[in-house]
Design a protein around this motif. Structure first.
Motif, PDB file in Angstrom:
ATOM      1  N   GLY A  21       0.806  -1.207   0.000  1.00 43.25           N
ATOM      2  CA  GLY A  21       0.000   0.000   0.000  1.00 43.25           C
ATOM      3  C   GLY A  21       0.842   1.261   0.000  1.00 43.25           C
ATOM      4  N   ASP A  22       1.983   1.215   0.683  1.00 46.53           N
ATOM      5  CA  ASP A  22       2.868   2.381   0.696  1.00 46.53           C
ATOM      6  C   ASP A  22       3.456   2.630  -0.682  1.00 46.53           C
ATOM      7  OD1 ASP A  22       4.254   4.335   2.640  1.00 46.53           O
ATOM      8  OD2 ASP A  22       5.948   3.483   1.532  1.00 46.53           O
ATOM      9  N   ALA A  23       3.837   1.565  -1.381  1.00 45.19           N
ATOM     10  CA  ALA A  23       4.337   1.731  -2.748  1.00 45.19           C
ATOM     11  C   ALA A  23       3.272   2.345  -3.648  1.00 45.19           C
ATOM     12  CB  ALA A  23       4.794   0.384  -3.304  1.00 45.19           C
ATOM     13  N   VAL A  24       2.050   1.864  -3.531  1.00 42.08           N
ATOM     14  CA  VAL A  24       0.950   2.396  -4.340  1.00 42.08           C
ATOM     15  C   VAL A  24       0.711   3.878  -4.019  1.00 42.08           C
ATOM     16  CG1 VAL A  24      -1.533   2.235  -4.757  1.00 42.08           C
ATOM     17  CG2 VAL A  24      -0.160   0.142  -4.604  1.00 42.08           C
ATOM     18  N   ALA A  25       0.694   4.204  -2.733  1.00 41.58           N
ATOM     19  CA  ALA A  25       0.441   5.584  -2.323  1.00 41.58           C
ATOM     20  C   ALA A  25       1.519   6.526  -2.829  1.00 41.58           C
ATOM     21  CB  ALA A  25       0.335   5.660  -0.799  1.00 41.58           C
ATOM     22  N   ASN A  26       2.766   6.090  -2.768  1.00 44.17           N
ATOM     23  CA  ASN A  26       3.851   6.971  -3.197  1.00 44.17           C
ATOM     24  C   ASN A  26       3.938   7.072  -4.708  1.00 44.17           C
ATOM     25  OD1 ASN A  26       5.290   8.060  -0.781  1.00 44.17           O
ATOM     26  ND2 ASN A  26       5.295   5.900  -0.229  1.00 44.17           N
ATOM     27  N   GLU A  27       3.498   6.055  -5.428  1.00 42.55           N
ATOM     28  CA  GLU A  27       3.377   6.208  -6.880  1.00 42.55           C
ATOM     29  C   GLU A  27       2.343   7.278  -7.193  1.00 42.55           C
ATOM     30  OE1 GLU A  27       3.285   3.211 -10.506  1.00 42.55           O
ATOM     31  OE2 GLU A  27       1.381   3.141  -9.411  1.00 42.55           O
ATOM     32  N   SER A  28       1.217   7.264  -6.476  1.00 42.06           N
ATOM     33  CA  SER A  28       0.163   8.243  -6.739  1.00 42.06           C
ATOM     34  C   SER A  28       0.604   9.665  -6.425  1.00 42.06           C
ATOM     35  CB  SER A  28      -1.090   7.900  -5.923  1.00 42.06           C
ATOM     36  OG  SER A  28      -0.891   8.155  -4.540  1.00 42.06           O
ATOM     37  N   LYS A  29       1.590   9.811  -5.535  1.00 44.51           N
ATOM     38  CA  LYS A  29       2.123  11.139  -5.196  1.00 44.51           C
ATOM     39  C   LYS A  29       3.163  11.617  -6.206  1.00 44.51           C
ATOM     40  CE  LYS A  29       1.471  10.986  -0.133  1.00 44.51           C
ATOM     41  NZ  LYS A  29       0.743   9.716   0.009  1.00 44.51           N
ATOM     42  N   GLY A  30       3.535  10.758  -7.139  1.00 45.30           N
ATOM     43  CA  GLY A  30       4.469  11.165  -8.182  1.00 45.30           C
ATOM     44  C   GLY A  30       5.933  10.923  -7.870  1.00 45.30           C
ATOM     45  N   PHE A  31       6.246  10.196  -6.797  1.00 46.60           N
ATOM     46  CA  PHE A  31       7.649   9.913  -6.499  1.00 46.60           C
ATOM     47  C   PHE A  31       8.239   8.990  -7.566  1.00 46.60           C
ATOM     48  CE2 PHE A  31       6.105  11.108  -2.222  1.00 46.60           C
ATOM     49  CZ  PHE A  31       6.997  12.158  -1.990  1.00 46.60           C
ATOM     50  N   SER A  32       9.514   9.166  -7.842  1.00 53.62           N
ATOM     51  CA  SER A  32      10.133   8.466  -8.967  1.00 53.62           C
ATOM     52  C   SER A  32      10.450   7.016  -8.657  1.00 53.62           C
ATOM     53  CB  SER A  32      11.428   9.189  -9.374  1.00 53.62           C
ATOM     54  OG  SER A  32      12.404   9.079  -8.344  1.00 53.62           O
ATOM     55  N   SER A  33      10.684   6.694  -7.380  1.00 54.76           N
ATOM     56  CA  SER A  33      11.134   5.339  -7.054  1.00 54.76           C
ATOM     57  C   SER A  33      10.738   4.988  -5.627  1.00 54.76           C
ATOM     58  CB  SER A  33      12.655   5.232  -7.225  1.00 54.76           C
ATOM     59  OG  SER A  33      13.324   6.193  -6.411  1.00 54.76           O
ATOM     60  N   TRP A  34      10.751   3.683  -5.357  1.00 58.24           N
ATOM     61  CA  TRP A  34      10.391   3.156  -4.038  1.00 58.24           C
ATOM     62  C   TRP A  34      11.343   2.013  -3.731  1.00 58.24           C
ATOM     63  CZ3 TRP A  34       8.262  -1.293  -1.681  1.00 58.24           C
ATOM     64  CH2 TRP A  34       7.600  -1.083  -0.450  1.00 58.24           C
ATOM     65  N   TRP A  35      12.013   2.088  -2.576  1.00 62.17           N
ATOM     66  CA  TRP A  35      13.119   1.181  -2.268  1.00 62.17           C
ATOM     67  C   TRP A  35      12.874   0.457  -0.955  1.00 62.17           C
ATOM     68  CZ3 TRP A  35      17.497   1.320  -5.612  1.00 62.17           C
ATOM     69  CH2 TRP A  35      17.436   2.323  -6.598  1.00 62.17           C
ATOM     70  N   LEU A  36      13.458  -0.718  -0.854  1.00 59.90           N
ATOM     71  CA  LEU A  36      13.312  -1.517   0.358  1.00 59.90           C
ATOM     72  C   LEU A  36      14.606  -2.266   0.626  1.00 59.90           C
ATOM     73  CD1 LEU A  36      10.881  -1.963   2.291  1.00 59.90           C
ATOM     74  CD2 LEU A  36      10.516  -4.147   1.123  1.00 59.90           C
ATOM     75  N   ALA A  37      15.042  -2.226   1.876  1.00 60.06           N
ATOM     76  CA  ALA A  37      16.244  -2.967   2.282  1.00 60.06           C
ATOM     77  C   ALA A  37      15.893  -4.419   2.580  1.00 60.06           C
ATOM     78  CB  ALA A  37      16.859  -2.315   3.519  1.00 60.06           C
ATOM     79  N   GLN A  38      16.935  -5.243   2.633  1.00 55.06           N
ATOM     80  CA  GLN A  38      16.788  -6.615   3.121  1.00 55.06           C
ATOM     81  C   GLN A  38      17.384  -6.655   4.521  1.00 55.06           C
ATOM     82  OE1 GLN A  38      15.267  -9.374   1.637  1.00 55.06           O
ATOM     83  NE2 GLN A  38      15.545 -10.109   3.737  1.00 55.06           N
ATOM     84  N   THR A  39      16.527  -6.518   5.532  1.00 54.13           N
ATOM     85  CA  THR A  39      17.039  -6.404   6.901  1.00 54.13           C
ATOM     86  C   THR A  39      16.443  -7.419   7.868  1.00 54.13           C
ATOM     87  OG1 THR A  39      15.346  -4.765   7.469  1.00 54.13           O
ATOM     88  CG2 THR A  39      17.458  -3.929   6.639  1.00 54.13           C
ATOM     89  N   GLY A  40      15.440  -8.149   7.480  1.00 51.03           N
ATOM     90  CA  GLY A  40      14.798  -9.052   8.436  1.00 51.03           C
ATOM     91  C   GLY A  40      14.062 -10.160   7.731  1.00 51.03           C
TER      92      GLY A  40
END
Length: 308
Positions: A21-40
């Motif tokens: 949902g956060d990825a979808v929301a930030n796409e709708s806001k026009g952000f260019s990219s969405w990133w996620l670490a491998q931490t857990g």
């Protein structure tokens, strides 16, 4: 400088539905990219595959996946699946992690890290390009040929590959053999004095396009910055003790991320973003931190800055 979101802060309470949902929301806001670490215990590439099915335009990247815990064939298979699921929007960000995590967490030997990454990248790059690899290395070995995943019969092409690179040897490797570097604990002085000159010169020498430099820091727009700086300094204190990050923080002349993060009123945060862009970052990915009033003010500034 493109503005994206690093959602790794959400991994403190990992929820697959909330992350997508956060990825979808930030796409709708026009952000260019969405990133996620491998931490857990959330697999970042699997999560990005889900996000790729729920979005249509935003670039999706791992920032980053450690190489020690995944054979390059396993990494390539997950990356190619995510690339197909997202319609060709993946950046595979990989990194060595740290001697402490390799030896204390995973019980492995921290040996020849540069050779480790060089051979890993050779196998990974070949698999992502053609589904084949042939290397009898000192660290990694693979003889393999397999079909590359498609979606609806269409190939999504090769995903971009970037390295978490801070030191000279890794920056040269990133410039000569990858699409760029993904950065943490790095500010404008380090970008201008170390990161950009080394990686750009290496890419130029290899005849490659100018590599991307993806800079990520916590961001909080607030009129009362000290509590947030104190919180970040405490929560992220371990980074200041890891040798590779300690060297970058020393170049900046700060003790830790509490000082380096972009925290303050709108004009101060904009000035920080301006400095990072002027120093040579091609992308800035914000770890959005809320103050007592939440995150809306921070997201509004980032959205406006990215669309300006």
């Amino acid at each position: 400088m493109r503005i994206g979101i690093n959602a790794s802060g959400l991994l403190a309470r990992p929820d697959v539905t909330a992350l997508v949902g956060d990825a979808v929301a930030n796409e709708s806001k026009g952000f260019s990219s969405w990133w996620l670490a491998q931490t857990g215990m959330i697999d970042s590439l699997s999560l990005l595959a889900l996000a790729g099915q729920a979005t249509s335009e935003i670039e999706l990247g791992t920032a980053v996946v450690p190489t020690w815990t995944r054979h390059p064939e396993t990494m390539a298979a997950a990356a190619l699946t995510t690339q197909a699921a997202s319609g060709g929007r993946l950046v595979v960000g990989i990194g060595l992690a740290h001697q402490f995590t390799v030896e204390e967490w995973w019980g492995m030997k921290w040996e020849r890290p540069v050779k480790h990454m060089s051979e890993y990248l050779a196998i990974l790059d070949s698999l992502l390009e053609s589904g084949t690899a042939s290397l009898q290395g000192e660290v990694w070995t693979l003889e393999r040929e397999a079909p590359i995943p498609a979606a609806d019969g269409q190939s999504a092409g090769k995903p971009l590959v970037m390295l978490a690179a801070l030191g000279e040897q890794m920056l040269k490797m990133a410039g000569k053999r990858s699409d760029g570097t993904i950065l943490w604990c790095v500010g404008p002085k380090t970008l201008a004095d170390q990161i950009v000159p080394i990686i750009d010169a290496a890419a130029d020498e290899a005849g490659r396009p100018t590599p991307r430099k993806v800079c990520s820091l916590p961001v909080c727009v607030t009129d009362d910055p000290q509590p947030t700086r104190d919180f970040l300094g405490q929560m992220l204190a371990d980074y200041a003790n890891l040798p590779s990050y300690r060297a970058m923080l020393d170049i900046e002349g700060v003790h830790g991320l509490g000082e380096l993060s972009l925290v303050g009123p709108e004009d101060e945060v904009r000035a920080g973003l301006d400095a990072i862009g002027a120093a040579g970052a091609t992308d800035f990915t914000a770890v959005v931190i809320g103050d007592a009033n939440g995150t809306d003010r921070t997201l509004d500034l980032l959205q406006a800055y990215g669309s300006a």
